[in-house]
Design a protein around this motif. Structure first.
Motif, PDB file in Angstrom:
ATOM      1  N   PRO A  86      -7.775  -2.559 -15.276  1.00  0.00           N
ATOM      2  CA  PRO A  86      -6.496  -1.942 -14.869  1.00  0.00           C
ATOM      3  C   PRO A  86      -5.631  -2.846 -13.997  1.00  0.00           C
ATOM      4  CG  PRO A  86      -8.250  -0.329 -14.761  1.00  0.00           C
ATOM      5  CD  PRO A  86      -8.919  -1.635 -15.089  1.00  0.00           C
ATOM      6  N   VAL A  87      -6.265  -3.656 -13.125  1.00  0.00           N
ATOM      7  CA  VAL A  87      -5.457  -4.493 -12.237  1.00  0.00           C
ATOM      8  C   VAL A  87      -4.981  -5.761 -12.937  1.00  0.00           C
ATOM      9  CG1 VAL A  87      -6.636  -3.640 -10.185  1.00  0.00           C
ATOM     10  CG2 VAL A  87      -7.525  -5.673 -11.352  1.00  0.00           C
ATOM     11  N   GLU A  88      -5.508  -6.050 -14.145  1.00  0.00           N
ATOM     12  CA  GLU A  88      -5.133  -7.278 -14.830  1.00  0.00           C
ATOM     13  C   GLU A  88      -3.971  -7.084 -15.804  1.00  0.00           C
ATOM     14  OE1 GLU A  88      -9.529  -9.473 -14.809  1.00  0.00           O
ATOM     15  OE2 GLU A  88      -8.903  -8.254 -16.526  1.00  0.00           O
ATOM     16  N   TYR A  89      -3.599  -5.833 -16.096  1.00  0.00           N
ATOM     17  CA  TYR A  89      -2.468  -5.592 -16.988  1.00  0.00           C
ATOM     18  C   TYR A  89      -1.162  -6.011 -16.306  1.00  0.00           C
ATOM     19  CZ  TYR A  89      -5.218  -2.937 -20.363  1.00  0.00           C
ATOM     20  OH  TYR A  89      -6.133  -2.557 -21.322  1.00  0.00           O
ATOM     21  N   VAL A  90      -0.269  -6.558 -17.115  1.00  0.00           N
ATOM     22  CA  VAL A  90       1.068  -6.900 -16.647  1.00  0.00           C
ATOM     23  C   VAL A  90       1.991  -5.719 -16.973  1.00  0.00           C
ATOM     24  CG1 VAL A  90       3.013  -8.487 -16.867  1.00  0.00           C
ATOM     25  CG2 VAL A  90       0.657  -9.354 -16.988  1.00  0.00           C
ATOM     26  N   LYS A  91       2.640  -5.177 -15.945  1.00  0.00           N
ATOM     27  CA  LYS A  91       3.477  -3.999 -16.134  1.00  0.00           C
ATOM     28  C   LYS A  91       4.954  -4.388 -16.031  1.00  0.00           C
ATOM     29  CE  LYS A  91       4.055   0.722 -14.398  1.00  0.00           C
ATOM     30  NZ  LYS A  91       3.615   1.714 -13.392  1.00  0.00           N
ATOM     31  N   LEU A  92       5.740  -4.017 -17.070  1.00  0.00           N
ATOM     32  CA  LEU A  92       7.171  -4.336 -17.056  1.00  0.00           C
ATOM     33  C   LEU A  92       7.953  -3.211 -17.720  1.00  0.00           C
ATOM     34  CD1 LEU A  92       8.163  -6.799 -19.864  1.00  0.00           C
ATOM     35  CD2 LEU A  92       5.809  -6.033 -19.643  1.00  0.00           C
ATOM     36  N   THR A  93       9.256  -3.275 -17.551  1.00  0.00           N
ATOM     37  CA  THR A  93      10.164  -2.242 -18.092  1.00  0.00           C
ATOM     38  C   THR A  93      11.039  -2.860 -19.166  1.00  0.00           C
ATOM     39  OG1 THR A  93      10.221  -1.106 -15.966  1.00  0.00           O
ATOM     40  CG2 THR A  93      11.999  -0.604 -17.528  1.00  0.00           C
ATOM     41  N   PRO A  94      11.028  -2.285 -20.394  1.00  0.00           N
ATOM     42  CA  PRO A  94      11.871  -2.848 -21.450  1.00  0.00           C
ATOM     43  C   PRO A  94      13.340  -2.456 -21.236  1.00  0.00           C
ATOM     44  CG  PRO A  94      10.743  -0.907 -22.245  1.00  0.00           C
ATOM     45  CD  PRO A  94      10.231  -1.143 -20.856  1.00  0.00           C
ATOM     46  N   PRO A  95      14.256  -3.173 -21.878  1.00  0.00           N
ATOM     47  CA  PRO A  95      15.680  -2.777 -21.795  1.00  0.00           C
ATOM     48  C   PRO A  95      15.870  -1.359 -22.333  1.00  0.00           C
ATOM     49  CG  PRO A  95      15.461  -4.985 -22.686  1.00  0.00           C
ATOM     50  CD  PRO A  95      14.076  -4.398 -22.642  1.00  0.00           C
ATOM     51  N   SER A  96      16.902  -0.765 -21.898  1.00  0.00           N
ATOM     52  CA  SER A  96      17.181   0.623 -22.295  1.00  0.00           C
ATOM     53  C   SER A  96      17.314   0.723 -23.802  1.00  0.00           C
ATOM     54  CB  SER A  96      18.471   1.108 -21.612  1.00  0.00           C
ATOM     55  OG  SER A  96      18.783   2.417 -22.014  1.00  0.00           O
ATOM     56  N   GLY A  97      16.655   1.707 -24.372  1.00  0.00           N
ATOM     57  CA  GLY A  97      16.738   1.970 -25.789  1.00  0.00           C
ATOM     58  C   GLY A  97      15.684   1.270 -26.609  1.00  0.00           C
ATOM     59  N   LEU A  98      14.827   0.462 -25.999  1.00  0.00           N
ATOM     60  CA  LEU A  98      13.778  -0.257 -26.725  1.00  0.00           C
ATOM     61  C   LEU A  98      12.406   0.227 -26.276  1.00  0.00           C
ATOM     62  CD1 LEU A  98      15.098  -3.949 -26.647  1.00  0.00           C
ATOM     63  CD2 LEU A  98      15.306  -2.288 -28.505  1.00  0.00           C
ATOM     64  N   THR A  99      11.521   0.330 -27.277  1.00  0.00           N
ATOM     65  CA  THR A  99      10.136   0.652 -26.929  1.00  0.00           C
ATOM     66  C   THR A  99       9.417  -0.637 -26.515  1.00  0.00           C
ATOM     67  OG1 THR A  99       9.331   0.315 -29.184  1.00  0.00           O
ATOM     68  CG2 THR A  99      10.131   2.530 -28.602  1.00  0.00           C
ATOM     69  N   GLY A 118       7.237   1.277 -18.410  1.00  0.00           N
ATOM     70  CA  GLY A 118       5.887   0.976 -17.909  1.00  0.00           C
ATOM     71  C   GLY A 118       5.000   0.345 -18.953  1.00  0.00           C
ATOM     72  N   CYS A 119       5.508  -0.660 -19.641  1.00  0.00           N
ATOM     73  CA  CYS A 119       4.696  -1.349 -20.657  1.00  0.00           C
ATOM     74  C   CYS A 119       3.493  -2.025 -19.990  1.00  0.00           C
ATOM     75  CB  CYS A 119       5.539  -2.393 -21.382  1.00  0.00           C
ATOM     76  SG  CYS A 119       7.020  -1.742 -22.160  1.00  0.00           S
ATOM     77  N   LEU A 120       2.303  -1.796 -20.541  1.00  0.00           N
ATOM     78  CA  LEU A 120       1.076  -2.423 -20.050  1.00  0.00           C
ATOM     79  C   LEU A 120       0.662  -3.517 -21.029  1.00  0.00           C
ATOM     80  CD1 LEU A 120      -0.917   0.716 -18.852  1.00  0.00           C
ATOM     81  CD2 LEU A 120       0.476  -0.855 -17.481  1.00  0.00           C
ATOM     82  N   TYR A 121       0.832  -4.750 -20.577  1.00  0.00           N
ATOM     83  CA  TYR A 121       0.589  -5.906 -21.450  1.00  0.00           C
ATOM     84  C   TYR A 121      -0.607  -6.699 -20.920  1.00  0.00           C
ATOM     85  CZ  TYR A 121       1.209 -10.624 -23.348  1.00  0.00           C
ATOM     86  OH  TYR A 121       1.003 -11.848 -23.951  1.00  0.00           O
ATOM     87  N   CYS A 122      -1.522  -7.012 -21.847  1.00  0.00           N
ATOM     88  CA  CYS A 122      -2.687  -7.875 -21.528  1.00  0.00           C
ATOM     89  C   CYS A 122      -2.472  -9.219 -22.198  1.00  0.00           C
ATOM     90  CB  CYS A 122      -3.983  -7.233 -22.020  1.00  0.00           C
ATOM     91  SG  CYS A 122      -5.473  -8.198 -21.608  1.00  0.00           S
ATOM     92  N   PRO A 123      -2.541 -10.347 -21.441  1.00  0.00           N
ATOM     93  CA  PRO A 123      -2.195 -11.655 -22.008  1.00  0.00           C
ATOM     94  C   PRO A 123      -3.139 -12.120 -23.103  1.00  0.00           C
ATOM     95  CG  PRO A 123      -2.120 -11.711 -19.613  1.00  0.00           C
ATOM     96  CD  PRO A 123      -2.765 -10.417 -19.994  1.00  0.00           C
ATOM     97  N   TYR A 124      -4.373 -11.613 -23.144  1.00  0.00           N
ATOM     98  CA  TYR A 124      -5.340 -12.124 -24.114  1.00  0.00           C
ATOM     99  C   TYR A 124      -6.002 -10.955 -24.821  1.00  0.00           C
ATOM    100  CZ  TYR A 124      -4.730 -16.336 -21.352  1.00  0.00           C
ATOM    101  OH  TYR A 124      -4.185 -17.406 -20.691  1.00  0.00           O
ATOM    102  N   ARG A 125      -6.109 -11.079 -26.165  1.00  0.00           N
ATOM    103  CA  ARG A 125      -6.786 -10.064 -26.955  1.00  0.00           C
ATOM    104  C   ARG A 125      -8.251 -10.416 -27.153  1.00  0.00           C
ATOM    105  NH1 ARG A 125      -5.332  -6.019 -30.372  1.00  0.00           N
ATOM    106  NH2 ARG A 125      -3.135  -6.515 -30.097  1.00  0.00           N
ATOM    107  N   SER A 126      -8.542 -11.713 -27.225  1.00  0.00           N
ATOM    108  CA  SER A 126      -9.920 -12.150 -27.470  1.00  0.00           C
ATOM    109  C   SER A 126     -10.252 -13.302 -26.528  1.00  0.00           C
ATOM    110  CB  SER A 126     -10.107 -12.598 -28.921  1.00  0.00           C
ATOM    111  OG  SER A 126      -9.374 -13.792 -29.164  1.00  0.00           O
ATOM    112  N   ALA A 127     -11.559 -13.542 -26.357  1.00  0.00           N
ATOM    113  CA  ALA A 127     -11.999 -14.663 -25.531  1.00  0.00           C
ATOM    114  C   ALA A 127     -11.583 -15.981 -26.157  1.00  0.00           C
ATOM    115  CB  ALA A 127     -13.517 -14.616 -25.351  1.00  0.00           C
ATOM    116  N   ASP A 128     -11.454 -16.022 -27.507  1.00  0.00           N
ATOM    117  CA  ASP A 128     -11.020 -17.252 -28.161  1.00  0.00           C
ATOM    118  C   ASP A 128      -9.624 -17.657 -27.690  1.00  0.00           C
ATOM    119  OD1 ASP A 128     -13.282 -17.746 -29.987  1.00  0.00           O
ATOM    120  OD2 ASP A 128     -12.693 -15.819 -30.827  1.00  0.00           O
TER     121      ASP A 128
END
Length: 1503
Positions: A1396-1409, A1433-1443
């Motif tokens: 939970p503390v590693e997610y990057v949280k940001l706000t998209p421009p109005s009208g965009l998901t 409140g987009c929750l973005y994780c920089p890496y999907r896999s260890a690769d």
């Protein structure tokens, strides 16, 4: 001899002989005091007891003598100008001026007088001058003092030795043995080392202590020198005048000294520096008015240099076995002078003549006699093989027999005492040898027709002495001493006043030291600087090493951009803290103080280069904090940066380890584990929030953590690093910060930069405000470690000493072991060098017939070895050359025992090496033949060579050593059963049957020497047996046993050439022929000795020498007449006499006759047509078995490996316990693997020690004998280490892999890399570095330096993408592929989930998901969204896999794992080749400078 008069009635007048203080050698009562000061000598009858004459407790240094009753002594005294007559003459003039000096200016001028010394300025009486100086002392109320010792009912108890088997790895694991060890620790067996000793030694007296090894001589000397702590208990009375042993230890211990037989000095100090330091530390406060401490030190040092003939060597290093310095005899005189420099009043010298030739030993005892007479000190000396002239210099003698006192009294009465006791000396046996022989049941000769019971056991000898007249007189002397000094307050007061007057101002009245703490520190610091100056090359190498490291490290992290500071800056600081490990040397406070400026200079080079290349924050305050924060290199090859105070913390810590452990292997293992913990818990490898609770406490006691916090916060406190904003790139050009976010820890919404102080506070919990607190904590750690180190040193020094005992191999016959243990316990064995040598020699008399039969079965020799006109020249620096041998000719015939003798430096061993083809430097010219024919190509293989040093593998048994020699040196065609039978025959010949299963490392000197001879005999030498000093270090009985055995060998047909030191007359007469050399390697005699050496004596007397004195030892006579020794000269050129003598011509005729007769026979054929007798594969097999046995029998070494791997495996495993698949968990797994590879460094350090040790044995003994190929040795050493290291790494794997939380499906490959390939790599790289190193210290330094780069360029500390120009080093670093293979396999193809503390949280421009806004960015940069349909409140994780994480940051890919496995084998192969290459280049091939060609030219006449 038939006189049966009891000792009480015979020669009574000799029992109370009193030594005079004559120093002119003429027997007159010409002492150092005035006639009116010396009481009249009495010639009382022995039965009268003279009343002691009181001196009111006042004793004056150099002249106050205690009055004795009795007749004049027969003790031989020595002129005070014995060593340097011209120098003493000049010294006399200087002291004459000093005695009349009254002003400072005049006193200072006296120090310059010593530089102008000649013989033509008149003759002065030094004794009279010294009297004037003493009168001056009295005028200024400068009081001197003396100290004697009295002991009564003395008993010393030690830890007894029981039956002992060799400890092995298996025996330690045996639970039954563990219980035995516990029981033994709770109830240690005790034994009496000494019992029933009583006597007195007064100032001005020399006491000789004689006894067989194991009789208790060393213990007796140590107890009299007040060295008591190493024994279980010391009982009875011991009085040093009016003082108890506790008083002496607490307040006056500098006045009593024990000097071991080895000369212990700092080898890089000069003679003058050594003596000057000793003088300065004992310079008294009470001196002549105006005479400063510096002047006193100069004058006193000059006195010592002059009296002992050392002025010519004042600027020469003292040296040791590896550092070239003064000669052995001069080094002995330095030891004496150093003891006098401390102005010790009672000195005990333990077997100090060991290894000296007769002339040098004579000089040594003469120097002691001078010192005793001059300083009026008390001198106690133990000796082996003392000649008659040496013995006559002693006033009293104490004879020890199995821990009992067989005699104590006048030296000139001892011989007759034992004759009257019932024993007689052998023909021409010296008094000292006779006194020792009576304590040996196999060496003494009983008299016939003795009318009283003759004592046989040690207890009977002691009881008889106490009841004899000599015993009663000894007790009367004790009572006289007691009445005069013991318990006399006036004596103690006078002594204390003299001692207090010498102590510096401000010193405590009861302090044992003469100078203040500040003076002591200054003196030791000056000495430390002098030591470093003498070894300046090491300091230059250190600075050069740091310069190179600074340049390389700086360029690796060159101009680190601010945007990557969150990782790379922490990495460089981490790296340099760990790079600061080197092996410390224990020298306490002075070493620390001297080391500080050196540290600053070294670090200045490192810090300046590194700081500006990396581009750290360029402010003055931050630079100097950084500069004070760099640490230099300590030895565990792990790297981290820490504040400057941490250098003292870590040095104190490693000194503490050195004080706590007596063996380097467990010290390295324990130190490696602790350092691993200190590094892991700094908070960098694993941040504090991610530490498991059970181990988090370590961070609070980790001194590195506080240092690292100071360094990191210093760098980041002014740093504002730009962020890599998310999202960015094509399609996101016009967005604002409101719709972007900085992913770094500490980022603030709406800002594109991250404050460094906030970053380290949130990431690591570090704060710059704690800097001063951290500094105080690190100082507290440094002080604490330092105090603990001092405590441990004190405790270890005072440990109990165990009596030595011979150990046997496990599985040996129990009856034999019990028999030897019972005999060892019966001897009350001392901790003597003999190690149980008081045991009767095996084979005598019961086994004598077996030995003779075995010798009779020995194959006879018929070949004669000759040499003509042998000369040997060696190159010196500057293009000069020195001739060591000069036109030497001779021969050795089968059945004859030939002695090779001469003074020190005459070239005895040099000639032996030249004849045996064992020289590798210089030019040898001349002819060497066998039967007049050229030497066979395998001459070395057909001869045996017994070196002076008994070099063996300590863990092997006697039988194994002989069998190893037989298997490798006898022809391969000989069946194994025949070799084994011959080994048993050799054991019988050498009298070693009962010791066949004994461990060589536990044998005494005599039996180790027998083993050395047996190893050479087991090879069946067909031509010749060379022996170099076979009696060195043996007592007279051991020397007799060895020489009679060699004589028996010769009588059986063996040809023997043997060098020998200090032979007694009876030993000398065992030889048939003698080759005598003088300095320069010049022959002065060669030929048959004749009956009782009549031929030798007749030759010298007929050519102008003095007549031999009645009873004089011919060996000492011949050395004296040719001018052997530093103080002897001869008016006759004996080399010229020999060269033009009829005897020399006869020798040449005999040699030519041997050649003529021999050339009628076929030449001696080579026994082997290859270089070695056995095949290469057979050599490797035998060496592998021997090395494997050595490891099995070295449990400390093996358990150090096991301990290191188990503890470090568990430690790393639980530190990263069950790491998750989050971003931080993935990084934790990365460091879990990285730290695991670092543990290999300590293992590599350990294996270098046995590698170099086995190589030393090979180079010293086995290579010259052509036992096996060096390639076979290297191969076996590689093979034998691999299974042990693989086994230890397997233990590491099981303790580490599942604890960290790696999946079981990946265990197979990980085991293959971690427990198979990795041990192969660190084994071979460690041995490759050892192969090019001269010793283990250099190997450790080189390995630390080289391995630093292996760790630096693997892409972990500095990611691959940031290496820049150094990417080529990344590709050639083996750890690149080890780390990639392990990480790629463990983490590749696994999903990563952000916590939970590693997610990057940001706000998209109005009208965009979230998905619409970040879709383009994710397709390009990777990662994932947890809420793609959300519009806030987009929750973005920089890496999907260890690769993704490993590939983008570390260039690590799962698909490369088998490629990495294969490439590591390439590195292993490269290291293996390097081991062979470096061994050849640095150890096998002899490199020589152009213009200094080294060759051997042996001319062979045509047949």
């Amino acid at each position: 001899m038939g006189d049966s008069t009891p000792p009480e009635e015979a020669h009574e007048e000799d029992h109370t002989a009193i030594p005079s203080l004559s120093v002119d050698g003429n027997g007159d009562q010409n002492g150092l005091s005035d006639a009116e000061d010396e009481p009249e000598s009495h010639d009382d009858s022995p039965g009268d007891v003279a009343e002691p004459v009181a001196d009111n407790g006042k004793r004056r240094l150099f002249h106050g003598r205690r009055p004795f009753r009795g007749r004049k002594s027969h003790t031989k005294h020595v002129p005070i100008n014995h060593f340097d007559p011209p120098g003493v003459q000049g010294l006399t003039r200087a002291l004459s001026r000093l005695s009349t000096a009254g002003r400072t200016s005049t006193l200072r001028r006296t120090t310059s007088v010593f530089s102008d010394v000649t013989m033509d300025e008149g003759h002065f009486n030094l004794e009279k001058v010294l009297k004037n100086v003493i009168r001056k002392q009295e005028e200024h109320d400068i009081k001197g003092r003396e100290l004697g010792v009295m002991f009564e009912d003395l008993r010393v108890v030690g830890l007894g030795a029981l039956a002992s088997y060799q400890t092995t790895f298996g025996s330690v694991l045996n639970p039954y043995n563990v219980l035995k060890y516990i029981h033994k620790a709770r109830h240690p067996p005790l034994c009496d080392i000494l019992n029933g000793f009583e006597g007195v030694v007064r100032p001005g007296e020399m006491l000789a202590v004689l006894g067989r090894p194991g009789a208790g001589c060393s213990t007796f000397l140590k107890v009299l020198a007040n060295h008591r702590k190493e024994y279980r208990s010391v009982e009875g009375e011991v009085h040093y005048d009016a003082f108890s042993p506790a008083d002496i230890h607490n307040h006056y211990r500098g006045d009593v000294q024990y000097c071991p037989e080895d000369d212990v000095h700092f080898p890089t100090l000069t003679v003058e520096e050594t003596l000057n330091f000793a003088v300065k530390t004992r310079t008294p406060r009470s001196r002549f008015p105006g005479l400063s401490r510096e002047d006193f030190a100069k004058v006193y040092t000059e006195v010592l240099l002059t009296i002992f003939g050392l002025k010519h060597a004042r600027k020469t290093k003292v040296g040791n076995a590896s550092v070239h310095g003064v000669s052995g005899g001069e080094r002995k005189r330095v030891s004496i002078a150093e003891t006098l420099a401390t102005r010790a009043l009672l000195t005990c010298w333990d077997n100090s003549t060991r290894g000296l030739d007769a002339s040098t030993a004579q000089e040594f005892i003469q120097a002691l006699r001078i010192a005793t007479d001059l300083a009026h000190s008390t001198t106690i000396v133990s000796m082996y093989q003392a000649g008659e002239s040496l013995y006559r210099m002693f006033d009293k003698v104490c004879v020890l027999y199995e821990g009992r006192m067989a005699y104590f009294g006048p030296a000139n009465a001892a011989r007759q005492y034992f004759i009257d006791l019932g024993y007689e000396p052998a023909d021409r046996q010296t008094t000292a040898d006779f006194l020792v022989a009576v304590t040996d049941p196999n060496g003494r000769i009983p008299r016939s027709n003795v009318d009283h019971p003759v004592p046989r056991t040690s207890a009977e000898f002691a009881a008889y002495f106490k009841n004899s007249l000599a015993g009663r007189l000894n007790r009367e002397d004790i009572e006289s001493y007691r009445a005069e000094f013991v318990g006399k307050p006036e004596v103690a007061t006078a002594y204390m006043e003299s001692a207090r007057a010498e102590r510096a101002k401000g010193m405590k009245k009861k302090s044992p030291y003469t100078i203040s703490l500040a003076m002591q520190t200054r003196a030791v610091m000056v000495r430390r600087v002098q030591i470093l100056k003498g070894n300046l090359g090491a300091q230059i190498i250190t600075i050069a090493t740091f310069l190179i490291q600074g340049i390389i490290m700086g360029t690796v992290f060159y101009k680190v951009p601010d945007s990557t500071s969150a990782y790379s800056r922490g990495g460089v600081l981490f790296l340099h803290h760990m790079a600061a490990m080197y092996h410390p040397f224990i020298e306490g406070l002075a070493l620390t103080l001297v080391d500080i400026p050196i540290t600053f200079i070294t670090l200045a080079v490192f810090a300046v280069v590194l700081y500006f290349l990396v581009g750290l924050q360029r402010s003055a305050s931050q630079f100097f904090v950084f500069y004070l924060s760099i640490l230099h290199n300590l030895p565990n090859n792990v790297y981290l940066q820490v504040i400057f105070i941490m250098s003292q913390v870590l040095k104190s810590w490693f000194r503490l380890l050195a004080a706590a452990f007596s063996d380097p292997a467990p010290s390295q293992a324990f130190g490696g584990v602790v350092m691993l913990g200190l590094v892991l818990y700094t908070g960098y490898n694993i941040p504090k929030p991610y530490m498991i609770g059970a181990l988090k406490w370590i961070t609070y006691i980790d001194p590195l953590r506080y240092g690292y916090e100071a360094v990191l916060t210093n760098e980041f406190r002014t740093l504002n690093s730009p962020c890599q904003l998310i999202p960015q790139g094509p399609g996101y050009e016009n967005i604002t910060l409101a719709n972007q976010v900085c992913p770094n820890v500490g980022a603030v919404a709406g800002q594109s930069r991250v404050n460094g102080a906030t970053f380290v506070a949130l990431s690591y919990g570090y704060h710059f405000s704690k800097t001063w607190m951290n500094l105080g904590i690190t100082i507290a750690f440094a002080i604490g470690f330092f105090l603990i180190m001092l405590l441990l040193t004190e405790l270890n020094t005072g440990s109990s000493v165990r009596s030595a005992v011979t150990q046997f191999k496990r599985g040996a016959k129990e009856a034999v072991a019990r028999h030897r243990a019972a005999q060892a316990a019966a001897t009350n064995g001392d901790e003597e060098k003999g190690l149980g040598e008081a045991l009767p020699s095996p084979g005598v008399p019961n086994g004598q017939s077996h030995v003779e039969k075995a010798l009779g079965d020995q194959p006879k020799m018929t070949d004669l070895f000759t040499w003509q006109h042998i000369s040997y020249v060696v190159p010196l620096s500057g293009g000069e050359h020195r001739k060591l041998l000069d036109d030497v000719s001779g021969y050795v015939a089968p059945g004859k025992l030939t002695a090779l003798m001469g003074e020190s430096g005459a070239g005895k061993t040099t000639l032996l090496n030249a004849l045996a083809e064992r020289t590798d430097v210089g030019i040898v010219t001349g002819e060497r033949y066998v039967n007049g024919q050229p030497l066979p190509v395998d001459f070395q293989a057909q001869t045996g060579y017994c070196q002076q040093l008994d070099v063996h593998l300590e863990t092997a048994t006697v039988r194994e050593a002989l069998l190893f020699s037989a298997k490798l040196r006898q022809p391969n065609s000989v069946p194994l059963s025949e070799k084994e039978e011959y080994v048993e025959l050799c054991l019988k010949m050498c009298g070693l049957e009962e010791y066949a299963d004994a461990v060589i490392g536990s044998l005494g000197v005599e039996h180790r020497k027998r083993t050395t001879i047996g190893v050479e005999l087991a090879a069946k030498p067909r031509l010749l047996l060379f022996l170099d000093e076979p009696t060195s270090g043996l007592d007279s009985q051991g020397a007799w046993a060895i020489m009679t055995f060699l004589q028996s060998l010769a009588r059986s047909g063996q040809a023997i050439l043997c060098t020998i030191h200090q032979p007694s007359a009876e030993l000398f007469h065992l030889f048939d022929r003698l080759l005598l050399l003088r300095k320069g390697g010049q022959t002065v005699f060669f030929g048959d000795l004749g009956q009782n050496s009549t031929n030798l004596i007749h030759y010298f007397e007929s050519n102008g020498s003095r007549p031999i004195a009645p009873g004089e030892n011919p060996a000492e006579f011949m050395l004296d007449v040719i001018g052997a020794g530093a103080t002897s000269t001869s008016d006759i050129d004996w080399f010229d006499k020999w060269s033009h003598s009829a005897q020399a011509e006869k020798v040449q005729e005999e040699i030519e006759e041997i050649h003529s007769e021999g050339r009628t026979r076929p030449p001696v054929e080579a026994a082997f047509h290859t270089e070695f007798s056995t095949s290469w594969a057979r050599q490797v097999y035998l060496l592998f078995v021997r090395d494997m046995q050595c490891h099995w029998r070295s449990p400390v070494y093996v358990f150090a490996k096991v301990f290191l791997n188990i503890i470090s495996g568990l430690f790393v495993g639980f530190t990263f316990f069950h790491s998750k698949n989050t971003l931080q968990g993935t990084q934790n797994k990365l460091f879990a693997i990285f730290m695991g590879t670092i543990v290999n460094v300590a293992v590599a350090h350990q294996l270098q020690v046995p590698f170099i040790h086995m190589r030393d044995i090979y180079e010293t003994r086995e290579r010259p004998s052509r036992m096996y190929s060096w390639t076979a040795l290297v191969t076996s050493q590689i093979l034998v280490e691999l299974p042990w290291n693989m086994g230890a790494s397997t233990l590491w794997f099981f303790c580490w892999f599942w604890t960290v939380g790696f999946p079981s499906s990946r265990a197979g490959y990980t085991y293959l890399m971690m427990a198979v390939v990795s041990p192969m790599y660190h084994t071979t790289i460690g041995q490759a570095v050892a192969a090019m190193s001269a010793n283990t210290e250099i190997a450790a330094i080189l390995f630390s330096f080289l391995f630093a780069f292996v760790l630096t360029f693997n892409g972990v500390l500095q990611p691959f993408r940031l290496l820049g120009w150094w990417k080529w080093m990344y590709r050639v670093s083996p750890y690149t592929y080890l780390i990639e293979g392990l990480l790629g396999n463990a983490l590749g193809h696994t999903e990563t989930e952000c916590s939970p503390v590693e997610y990057v949280k940001l706000t998209p421009p109005s009208g965009l998901t979230c998905g619409t806004y970040l879709g383009n960015f994710i397709s390009r940069a990777g990662g994932y969204l947890t809420n793609p349909t959300a519009n806030n409140g987009c929750l973005y994780c920089p890496y999907r896999s260890a690769d993704d994480f490993l590939g983008s940051n570390f260039n690590i890919y799962y698909s490369h794992r088998w490629r990495d496995w294969a490439l590591l084998f390439v590195f292993v192969a490269f290291n293996t080749c390097a081991i062979f290459t470096f061994t050849y280049l640095f150890r096998i091939r002899q490199w020589r400078d152009v213009g200094m060609r080294v060759q051997t030219r042996v001319r062979a006449k045509s047949t």
